[in-house]
Design an enzyme around this catalytic site. Structure first.
Site, mmCIF file in Angstrom:
data_model
loop_
_atom_site.group_PDB
_atom_site.id
_atom_site.type_symbol
_atom_site.label_atom_id
_atom_site.label_comp_id
_atom_site.label_asym_id
_atom_site.label_seq_id
_atom_site.Cartn_x
_atom_site.Cartn_y
_atom_site.Cartn_z
ATOM 1 N N SER A 145 0.919 -1.343 0.064
ATOM 2 C CA SER A 145 -0.053 -0.085 0.143
ATOM 3 C C SER A 145 0.889 1.091 -0.062
ATOM 4 O O SER A 145 1.805 1.352 0.626
ATOM 5 C CB SER A 145 -0.826 0.166 1.115
ATOM 6 O OG SER A 145 -1.506 1.412 1.200
ATOM 7 N N TYR A 158 -2.818 -0.944 10.082
ATOM 8 C CA TYR A 158 -2.809 -1.190 8.661
ATOM 9 C C TYR A 158 -1.440 -0.700 7.950
ATOM 10 O O TYR A 158 -0.953 -1.374 7.322
ATOM 11 C CB TYR A 158 -4.012 -0.485 7.816
ATOM 12 C CG TYR A 158 -4.071 -0.702 6.254
ATOM 13 C CD1 TYR A 158 -4.303 -2.158 6.134
ATOM 14 C CD2 TYR A 158 -3.859 0.093 5.441
ATOM 15 C CE1 TYR A 158 -4.638 -2.292 4.636
ATOM 16 C CE2 TYR A 158 -3.806 -0.265 4.191
ATOM 17 C CZ TYR A 158 -4.008 -1.312 3.859
ATOM 18 O OH TYR A 158 -4.162 -1.752 2.261
#
Length: 251
Positions: A145, A158
């Site tokens: 990400s 995350y």
């Protein structure tokens, strides 16, 4: 039709929806037999299997709980069942992911354990199984990400999990290279998935204004990068984190 992956076997985790579904379909169109992993969306996984079979490839639909990090569960069982159903995979795509978003003061131990298990530990276990069984020429492709480069509040767990994926990619490249196996990570920017539509769809104009190509990403955009890494033209690429964000600058 050019099918550069004809004769290859690909395992895609979290393949029933979103980016994972687009990856599985693209690899099937390129000729690969597909092991479709799902956590809970069985009907979606079976529908994808039918689509892929229509493209002339073999499929296997496999359920596995990737929070189970034991030697008899989760990622380990998924790899073993893929071998039994289709053969040793030539391509492993660690796409399955989860998130717990909110202030750090609200994070629970279960939140931390679940996110790190699915997003970081499961890909590491898959790499372990690949190192033990995958043939030379094998490809491991993780989904990371851009959060690691573009910090945003309320995403600490995350970000930690994806940062681990990015870090392990370079390390594992050094270990797997002598085995003839490459490993890379694709780091998507904002992508038009169901999860995005539920949580952040109102931010499309803002995000688009920060993206060089003037739109948010589509799952097919990410699948195209994964397919290239899985194909013959990327044989010299390993240990890399490739940002696939359309030129996004800031979340």
């Amino acid at each position: 039709m050019d099918r550069p992956l004809l004769g290859k076997i690909a395992l895609v985790t979290g393949a029933s929806r979103g980016i994972g579904r687009a990856i599985a379909e693209r690899l099937a169109r390129d000729g690969a037999d597909i092991a479709i992993h799902y956590g809970s969306s069985r009907l979606d996984a079976e529908a994808l299997a039918q689509l892929c079979q229509g493209l002339g490839v073999r499929t296997a639909v496999i359920q596995a709980d990737l929070t189970d990090l034991s030697d008899q569960g989760g990622a380990v069982r998924l790899f073993a069942e893929t071998v039994r159903a289709l053969g040793v995979p030539d391509i492993v795509v660690n796409n399955a992911g989860t998130g717990r978003f909110g202030p750090v003061s609200d994070i629970t131990a279960d939140d931390l354990a679940n996110v790190l298990a699915v997003n970081a530990a499961a890909p590491l276990l898959m790499a372990r199984e690949a190192a033990r069984q995958m043939r030379p020429g094998g490809r491991i492709i993780n989904i990371g990400s851009v959060i690691t480069d573009m910090p945003a509040a309320k995403r600490a767990v995350y970000a930690a999990s994806k940062g681990a994926v990015h870090a392990m990619t370079g390390v594992l490249a050094q270990e797997l290279g002598p085995l003839g196996i490459t490993i890379n990570t694709v780091a998507p920017g904002v992508t038009n998935t169901d999860r995005f539509k539920v949580g952040d769809a109102s931010r499309v104009p803002e995000i688009t204004s920060r993206t060089a190509l003037g739109r948010i990403g589509e799952p097919a955009d990410i699948a195209a990068v994964v397919a290239w890494l899985a194909g013959p033209d990327a044989a010299w690429i390993t240990g890399e984190v490739i940002r696939a964000s359309g030129g996004l600058r800031g979340l």
